[in-house]
Design a protein around this motif. Structure first.
Motif, mmCIF file in Angstrom:
data_model
loop_
_atom_site.group_PDB
_atom_site.id
_atom_site.type_symbol
_atom_site.label_atom_id
_atom_site.label_comp_id
_atom_site.label_asym_id
_atom_site.label_seq_id
_atom_site.Cartn_x
_atom_site.Cartn_y
_atom_site.Cartn_z
ATOM 1 N N ASN A 1 0.851 -1.181 0.000
ATOM 2 C CA ASN A 1 0.000 0.000 0.000
ATOM 3 C C ASN A 1 0.894 1.240 0.000
ATOM 4 N N PRO A 2 0.669 2.181 -0.920
ATOM 5 C CA PRO A 2 1.501 3.395 -0.931
ATOM 6 C C PRO A 2 1.499 4.139 0.413
ATOM 7 N N ARG A 3 0.407 4.040 1.170
ATOM 8 C CA ARG A 3 0.369 4.718 2.482
ATOM 9 C C ARG A 3 1.406 4.154 3.436
ATOM 10 N N GLN A 4 1.725 2.869 3.321
ATOM 11 C CA GLN A 4 2.751 2.262 4.175
ATOM 12 C C GLN A 4 4.124 2.885 3.928
ATOM 13 N N TRP A 5 4.312 3.388 2.715
ATOM 14 C CA TRP A 5 5.610 3.916 2.314
ATOM 15 C C TRP A 5 5.640 5.438 2.247
ATOM 16 N N GLY A 6 4.513 6.086 2.507
ATOM 17 C CA GLY A 6 4.464 7.545 2.445
ATOM 18 C C GLY A 6 4.149 8.072 1.063
#
Length: 154
Positions: free
Chosen positions: A109-114
């Protein structure tokens, strides 16, 4: 004679990035319109700052998004190579001798990576994230991790 090495290739695409690229082009167009169509009566400094600001933001958005519209991954007998965008930049090449483990990651998930793009998080390592979905994570000999979103990663 040596047998030919097996080559695996994979890709991942994020079509939403094209919308962001259009926003960047819009910012550039606004800057150009300000430069050409504005009366210079309010002073040159504010107008120049507006024009330069719009064009600079537009270029940053445009090139920042186009670099991560898609990612191409190639694994051959020697290395894993990751190329981003149409120009193939940024590029990362990891020799397979430096890989101590690899695993399939079903949900990145892009949110996990910022967010999207080439990312680094101290607790997670480095990643190339162009969309939500499957990918692979490599454990490297120096203790670091490299993750990439790619279709058919399994």
């Amino acid at each position: 004679t040596q047998a030919p090495s097996t080559v695996w290739t994979g890709r991942a695409t994020n079509r939403f990035q094209w919308l962001l690229a259009l926003a960047g082009a819009g910012c550039m167009a606004l800057g150009i319109e300000l430069a050409v169509g504005s009366p210079w009566s309010s002073g040159i400094a504010p107008l120049l700052m507006s024009v330069i600001g719009c064009v600079a933001v537009g270029l940053l958005i445009l090139f920042g998004t186009l670099a991560f519209v898609h990612v191409a991954v190639k694994v051959d007998g020697d290395a894993l190579e990751v190329r981003c965008g149409h120009a193939g930049l940024p590029r990362r090449r990891i020799l397979l001798d430096h890989v101590v483990g690899a695993e399939y990651v079903p949900r990145i998930n892009p949110r996990q990576w910022g967010g999207w793009g080439y990312r680094w998080r101290p607790e997670q390592g480095t990643a190339v994230v162009v969309r939500k979905g499957e990918g692979m994570a490599l454990r490297l000999g120096d203790g670091r991790t490299f993750t990439v979103t790619v279709d058919d990663a399994q």
